[in-house]
Design an enzyme around this catalytic site. Structure first.
Site, PDB file in Angstrom:
ATOM      1  N   TRP A   1     -29.045  -0.192 -42.535  1.00 51.50           N
ATOM      2  CA  TRP A   1     -28.894  -1.215 -43.142  1.00 51.50           C
ATOM      3  C   TRP A   1     -28.429  -1.098 -45.012  1.00 51.50           C
ATOM      4  CZ3 TRP A   1     -35.082  -2.787 -43.151  1.00 51.50           C
ATOM      5  CH2 TRP A   1     -35.549  -2.706 -42.081  1.00 51.50           C
TER       6      TRP A   1
ATOM      7  N   HIS B   1     -44.408 -12.463 -40.304  1.00 52.24           N
ATOM      8  CA  HIS B   1     -43.122 -12.714 -40.235  1.00 52.24           C
ATOM      9  C   HIS B   1     -43.230 -14.797 -40.691  1.00 52.24           C
ATOM     10  CE1 HIS B   1     -41.122  -9.388 -39.816  1.00 52.24           C
ATOM     11  NE2 HIS B   1     -40.908  -9.541 -40.844  1.00 52.24           N
TER      12      HIS B   1
END
Length: 764
Positions: free
Chosen positions: A573, A706
């Site tokens: 990331w 989410h």
């Protein structure tokens, strides 16, 4: 030499898309404003690329949430559970679109979101298409046509970017047994033909089909699907310019197949697969154009023109100028928008700024390379300046620290092993922790309110002193501890209120890593992240989390988890240096996390979680390359996790990935407990752990964080029963899918209350 771009970031230079979508979801603005912001971003992107000199500017690369979801919407592949919104004429179309992405829980409706997973080996998440045996397709959305017309009104005849028919089907999942999703190609192709007929009627000359699966191992059925698809498309549109775009790797064994497809242009990624050029030169038919992906679309380092021009000139000398196009390696979706937005107050060292290139600068690099290829002698100054910057970076004292390299070279096999095997450790941990059956915990973070984010900004700007900031965060931690105690959670967390991002927070405290001011990229939907820039050798300066975790543990007799991000995830990331193997950088990160693990244990922390959600994401596209990657990735995790005593429990967390292919490697990580995302897939991902007979403990996520919807505890009970059918109950933990940072406190409290009730029911 012609230039084109495969795609451009859609979040806006100042994250305008994120802001307007979140305002809409919270009821603070209307859908017309969302659409207008989208128009503004598209217009700015198109004009910038045209003015930079790109010959073929892409359209339909913009999306309000996800480009794969856009295609499901475009083709009417809308799961039946959303019919209640589909048939409601009072709701704008975008509500149905967002419901598919995020779920929907209001107006008496309770609709789960579609499954989400990683886009190949990137940190971008896409919404997985759902297919049934009797799946029908039809043109449902006019977005593609509208975007082309919108650009034409600006005087730009764009090339429309579409996911190719084969890759679109392969990206999806069969939602019932008894068929292959590739069986649907005969129903899907007529809809592509209908769409292309409308585009060509508007004056479209070029269309780009993204087929990244051509860089993966293909079965005979998949190869036949490619041949059939492009034969039919060419038959239907003999004069349309078709660009076939591949990326994220090399064609390798698929080179003859790709070269045989009746398209006009074949695009290849020469950043990820530079070795494929020679095979393509010899295999490419004389009537094909080769698009060279020479500018890295996934990293932010300035292009080395001298090296790239050597490749470009070789291709040009062999194929001729008219058969060569220049482009980025893939869509620039994975890069920040504009380096110029860093400004004078950028936290990046001045020297580092000159080494970087964001999406806008990469567009210019593409145009410059095409120009230099034909006029190198007339642009000696440009080449000299670029070469000087490359040399400065290579020789910079910022990069190399001999003591870090020496420590990596001193790693032994024993450093990556726990003292005892799991069965022995398990007995000692149970004696120390004394947890009930179905122990409950969360993944780590709690909601980051605007107030908490404001404190952090005030600390950075000097408005708030370090002492005042510490006092505010400690008060927030204490509230979170008390609330978790009242709720009845078994293993608590401190909430991570001091952390801006699970990777950025650690990167800011490690040597060899820098951060941008505005280097935002899209992870999914409105979720934007600012990846660290790993530019040099990495080491830990001082403890990073110990004080906060120890403070939280001092407030309660219950167990508080130490929360860390693992080395593979920090690597994946981040924008990673490209001057040494990624494995070397990963081991440097692992040693830094190892030091933190030891310090947490010494501070009395009994449970330490080292998150590795990106382990599966980093898996190479080709099976032949898996073993090497998994060996160093698993070793890096074990190196970070192994210095503790047997009775210290190590957790890890993974999410939004298919685990079946690497389940043995996950077991080799030897974490005492793994928590995984399973709720969007209705526990289907758990089959991998059951079939393999996973030996350690597992926390399958029982609700989707989410999505804003709060499932009832019975829904979670049903998922736990499904899990218990394949995993013994003494191995099961109860937890959400992921961290709760992005959720509101109301959603979090309600959902965790239901989760605790579900665990209590299972115990009874």
């Amino acid at each position: 030499m012609r230039t084109h771009n495969l795609g451009y970031p859609r979040i806006g230079g100042h994250r305008e898309l994120k802001k307007v979508c979140e305002q809409y979801w919270s009821g603070k603005t209307g859908h017309k404003n969302v659409l207008q912001v989208g128009r503004n971003i598209r217009r700015e992107n198109w004009l910038m690329q045209k003015n930079a000199g790109i010959d073929l500017v892409p359209c339909n690369d913009f999306s309000f949430y996800d480009h794969v979801l856009d295609h499901s919407f475009l083709f009417g592949a809308i799961p039946p559970r959303y019919n209640s919104i589909l048939l409601n004429n009072d709701k704008p179309e975008i509500d149905l679109y967002f419901a598919m992405a995020r779920g929907y829980q209001k107006d008496g409706l309770d609709l789960p979101a579609m499954e989400m997973t990683k886009w190949f080996d990137t940190n971008y998440h896409y919404i997985v298409p759902e297919f049934t045996k009797d799946q029908q397709f039809s043109l449902f959305s006019t977005k593609v046509i509208d975007d082309f017309y919108e650009a034409r009104e600006l005087g730009i005849v764009t090339k429309t970017v579409l996911i190719g028919p084969v890759s679109y089907l392969l990206l999806g999942k069969e939602k019932e047994a008894g068929f292959s999703r590739l069986d649907l190609i005969g129903r899907l192709l007529p809809v592509y033909v209908e769409l292309l007929t409308k585009l060509t009627a508007l004056g479209a000359d070029w269309v780009q089909f993204d087929e990244p699966f051509l860089c993966m191992d293909l079965s005979n059925e998949e190869q036949e699907a490619f041949a059939f698809t492009y034969r039919e498309l060419r038959r239907s549109f003999p004069r349309l310019g078709i660009i076939l775009a591949t990326y994220f790797g090399s064609l390798e064994a698929n080179t003859p197949l790709a070269c045989s497809l009746p398209v006009n242009v074949l695009h290849v990624d020469l950043v990820r697969g530079p070795q494929q050029l020679e095979g393509l030169i010899s295999e490419l038919p004389a009537d094909r154009i080769l698009s060279l992906g020479l500018v890295d679309g996934r990293n932010i380092w300035r292009n080395d023109f001298t090296r790239t021009l050597a490749t470009l000139q070789h291709a040009r000398n062999t194929l001729g100028t008219q058969r060569i196009w220049v482009a980025p390696s893939c869509s620039l979706l994975h890069c920040p928008c504009d380096l110029d937005e860093e400004g004078e107050n950028s936290p990046l060292p001045a020297a580092l700024l000159s080494w970087l290139s964001f999406a806008k600068q990469k567009v210019s690099e593409v145009v410059t390379l095409a120009r230099l290829s034909g006029e190198a002698g007339q642009n000696a100054a440009v080449l000299a300046q670029n070469a000087a910057i490359a040399l400065e970076r290579k020789q910079s004292p910022l990069i190399h620290k001999p003591e870090v390299g020496a420590r990596v070279r001193a790693i032994t096999a024993a450093d990556a092993r726990r003292q005892s095997p799991f069965p022995v450790r398990r007995i000692k941990q149970r004696a120390r922790l004394k947890l009930p059956a179905y122990p409950t915990t969360t993944i780590g973070s709690f909601p980051q309110t605007p107030e908490v984010r404001r404190w952090r900004a005030q600390l950075k700007s000097g408005v708030l002193s370090a002492a005042a900031y510490e006092s505010l965060i400690k008060a927030e931690i204490e509230k979170a501890i008390r609330w978790q105690e009242e709720l009845g959670l078994d293993v608590l967390v401190h909430g991570e209120f001091e952390r801006n991002d699970m990777v950025e927070y650690f990167g800011e405290q490690l040597e060899g890593i820098a951060f941008t001011a505005n280097g935002w990229v899209q992870s999914y939907g409105s979720r934007c992240v600012k990846p660290p820039v790993i530019f040099g050798d990495v080491s830990r300066k001082m403890p990073m989390t110990v004080a906060w975790t120890a403070f939280a543990q001092s407030l309660t007799p219950k167990i508080v988890k130490g929360m860390l991000t693992g080395p593979v995830t920090i690597l994946q990331w981040s924008f990673v240096r490209d001057d040494q193997p990624r494995s070397e950088t990963c081991f440097q990160l692992a040693l830094a996390i190892r030091d933190e693990v030891k310090d947490l244990e010494e501070a009395g922390i009994a449970v330490i979680q080292i998150d590795e959600p990106a382990l599966r994401e980093g898996l190479p596209l080709r099976h032949a390359d898996w073993r090497s990657y998994l060996e160093w990735a698993v070793t890096a995790f074990r190196l970070a996790a192994s210095p503790v005593a047997d009775d210290t429990q190590i957790h890890t967390h993974m999410c939004y990935a298919e685990f079946n292919d690497i389940i043995e490697s996950i077991a080799d990580m030897d974490a005492d407990v793994i928590t995984i995302e399973t709720s969007r897939s209705q526990m289907d991902l758990l089959d991998a752990f059951a079939n393999f007979n996973y030996p350690n403990e597992i926390g399958p996520g029982v609700y989707d964080i989410h999505s804003p919807r709060v499932p009832a505890h019975q829904e979670m009970v049903d998922l736990l029963k499904k899990a218990n059918a394949v995993i013994p109950e003494d191995q099961l933990w109860v937890n959400p899918d992921c961290g709760l940072k992005t959720r509101s406190w109301e959603e979090t409290r309600n959902a965790l209350h239901e989760m605790v009730e579900a665990a209590r029911y299972m115990r009874s």
